[in-house]
Design a protein around this motif. Structure first.
Motif, PDB file in Angstrom:
ATOM      1  N   ALA A 156       0.854  -1.186   0.000  1.00 26.66           N
ATOM      2  CA  ALA A 156       0.000   0.000   0.000  1.00 26.66           C
ATOM      3  C   ALA A 156       0.887   1.233   0.000  1.00 26.66           C
ATOM      4  CB  ALA A 156      -0.927   0.015   1.211  1.00 26.66           C
ATOM      5  N   GLU A 160      -2.423   5.847   0.729  1.00 27.15           N
ATOM      6  CA  GLU A 160      -3.446   4.846   1.075  1.00 27.15           C
ATOM      7  C   GLU A 160      -3.405   4.500   2.553  1.00 27.15           C
ATOM      8  OE1 GLU A 160      -3.682   2.511  -3.227  1.00 27.15           O
ATOM      9  OE2 GLU A 160      -2.080   2.044  -1.805  1.00 27.15           O
ATOM     10  N   ALA A 164      -6.466   5.045   5.227  1.00 25.12           N
ATOM     11  CA  ALA A 164      -6.949   3.962   6.083  1.00 25.12           C
ATOM     12  C   ALA A 164      -6.865   4.355   7.553  1.00 25.12           C
ATOM     13  CB  ALA A 164      -6.133   2.697   5.825  1.00 25.12           C
ATOM     14  N   LEU A 167      -9.826   6.522   8.318  1.00 23.78           N
ATOM     15  CA  LEU A 167     -11.058   5.731   8.358  1.00 23.78           C
ATOM     16  C   LEU A 167     -11.215   5.030   9.706  1.00 23.78           C
ATOM     17  CD1 LEU A 167     -11.324   4.022   4.847  1.00 23.78           C
ATOM     18  CD2 LEU A 167     -12.992   5.554   5.891  1.00 23.78           C
ATOM     19  N   LEU A 184      -5.614  -2.480   6.581  1.00 27.07           N
ATOM     20  CA  LEU A 184      -6.818  -1.945   5.950  1.00 27.07           C
ATOM     21  C   LEU A 184      -6.476  -1.273   4.628  1.00 27.07           C
ATOM     22  CD1 LEU A 184      -9.819  -1.332   5.924  1.00 27.07           C
ATOM     23  CD2 LEU A 184      -9.351   0.716   7.295  1.00 27.07           C
ATOM     24  N   ALA A 185      -5.349  -0.568   4.573  1.00 26.32           N
ATOM     25  CA  ALA A 185      -4.940   0.074   3.320  1.00 26.32           C
ATOM     26  C   ALA A 185      -4.756  -0.954   2.207  1.00 26.32           C
ATOM     27  CB  ALA A 185      -3.647   0.861   3.537  1.00 26.32           C
ATOM     28  N   LEU A 187      -6.210  -3.944   2.108  1.00 28.52           N
ATOM     29  CA  LEU A 187      -7.524  -4.497   1.783  1.00 28.52           C
ATOM     30  C   LEU A 187      -8.276  -3.588   0.814  1.00 28.52           C
ATOM     31  CD1 LEU A 187      -9.738  -6.631   2.331  1.00 28.52           C
ATOM     32  CD2 LEU A 187     -10.506  -5.167   4.206  1.00 28.52           C
ATOM     33  N   LEU A 188      -8.242  -2.271   1.067  1.00 26.06           N
ATOM     34  CA  LEU A 188      -8.949  -1.337   0.199  1.00 26.06           C
ATOM     35  C   LEU A 188      -8.309  -1.263  -1.185  1.00 26.06           C
ATOM     36  CD1 LEU A 188      -9.645   1.512   2.787  1.00 26.06           C
ATOM     37  CD2 LEU A 188     -11.254  -0.196   1.905  1.00 26.06           C
ATOM     38  N   ARG A 189      -7.001  -1.347  -1.230  1.00 29.58           N
ATOM     39  CA  ARG A 189      -6.321  -1.295  -2.531  1.00 29.58           C
ATOM     40  C   ARG A 189      -6.610  -2.539  -3.353  1.00 29.58           C
ATOM     41  NH1 ARG A 189       0.131  -0.029  -3.457  1.00 29.58           N
ATOM     42  NH2 ARG A 189       0.088  -0.022  -5.717  1.00 29.58           N
ATOM     43  N   HIS A 190      -6.708  -3.680  -2.691  1.00 29.77           N
ATOM     44  CA  HIS A 190      -6.897  -4.959  -3.389  1.00 29.77           C
ATOM     45  C   HIS A 190      -8.303  -5.500  -3.135  1.00 29.77           C
ATOM     46  CE1 HIS A 190      -2.572  -5.266  -4.346  1.00 29.77           C
ATOM     47  NE2 HIS A 190      -2.380  -4.729  -3.145  1.00 29.77           N
ATOM     48  N   ARG A 191      -9.283  -4.620  -3.130  1.00 28.73           N
ATOM     49  CA  ARG A 191     -10.636  -5.023  -2.736  1.00 28.73           C
ATOM     50  C   ARG A 191     -11.207  -6.088  -3.666  1.00 28.73           C
ATOM     51  NH1 ARG A 191     -13.592   0.394  -2.343  1.00 28.73           N
ATOM     52  NH2 ARG A 191     -11.510   1.078  -1.784  1.00 28.73           N
ATOM     53  N   GLN A 192     -10.839  -6.084  -4.929  1.00 28.55           N
ATOM     54  CA  GLN A 192     -11.356  -7.105  -5.840  1.00 28.55           C
ATOM     55  C   GLN A 192     -10.847  -8.490  -5.475  1.00 28.55           C
ATOM     56  OE1 GLN A 192     -13.795  -6.633  -8.020  1.00 28.55           O
ATOM     57  NE2 GLN A 192     -13.823  -4.528  -7.237  1.00 28.55           N
TER      58      GLN A 192
END
Length: 218
Positions: A156, A160, A164, A167, A184-185, A187-192
């Motif tokens: 990340a 990012e 996070a 958030l 969390l950063a 997770l959000l970057r690789h959400r797919q």
């Protein structure tokens, strides 16, 4: 303690009666300072990550998480020196083999990520990240454990990680340091990659220097 460590961490160390010895912000300088202290005092080193008992202790965070949640598809843990991720991998492989274990690392301190790609621990970099708790590098022990038990390490950016961090502060109302926000950063970057999965995140570290908040939030 390396130069650049948060003042809150220094205050907590001093508050417990310890004598603080400063060094340059790299592992070579830390190791040299520790060796000098041991030679002068005869002290015994309790290593922050390259120690079987420390790794086992850090792994209890994953034990507790697995005990109080539904079955997880993945668990993310920050990685610097690799003790927490090593302990996490040992616990998860023993108790929930189907759960993937991912390390979360700042791009600005990606030596662990690159070590796995290279097949050996990279130890000659000086990282420049707001995640001061993740500026260490893997030891041979933690490299072997992570290579065996982790499914990989995801990265990340500094922006990012800051996002996070905000958030978590705003929505979870938990005081964590940047090093703890990297999971969390990632997770959000690789959400797919993790879409539709039950994902656990290890939030490790609450040493926030409140004087530095404007810089962290900028």
């Amino acid at each position: 303690v390396p130069e650049g460590a948060p003042q809150v961490k220094l205050d907590n160390i001093a508050g417990h009666g310890a004598r603080i010895i400063r060094c340059a912000p790299n592992m070579r300088a830390r190791d040299a300072a520790v060796a000098e202290v041991i030679e002068q005092s005869g002290a015994r080193l309790v290593h922050p990550f390259d120690d079987p008992q420390v790794i086992a202790g850090q792994g209890t965070a994953a034990l507790e998480l697995l005990a109080c949640t539904p079955p997880l598809d993945a668990l993310l843990a920050p990685v610097g020196g690799g003790g927490l991720l090593s302990g996490t991998g040992i616990a998860v492989r023993a108790l929930s083999p189907r759960t993937q274990v991912w390390g979360a690392e700042p791009e600005a301190a990606r030596d662990a990520h690159d070590s796995l790609a290279a097949g050996h621990a990279i130890t000659d970099r000086v990282p420049a990240t707001i995640c001061d708790g993740l500026r260490g590098h893997l030891s041979p022990r933690t490299f072997r454990l992570i290579a065996r038990d982790a499914d990989g390490i995801l990265l990340a950016s500094e922006a990012e990680i800051r996002a996070a961090l905000k958030l978590i502060w705003l929505h979870l109302k938990q005081v964590i340091e940047p090093s703890a926000a990297v999971g969390l950063a990632v997770l959000l970057r690789h959400r797919q990659r993790f879409a539709g999965q039950q994902v656990g995140i290890s939030l490790s570290g609450g040493n926030v220097d409140f004087a530095a908040l404007p810089d962290l939030l900028r």
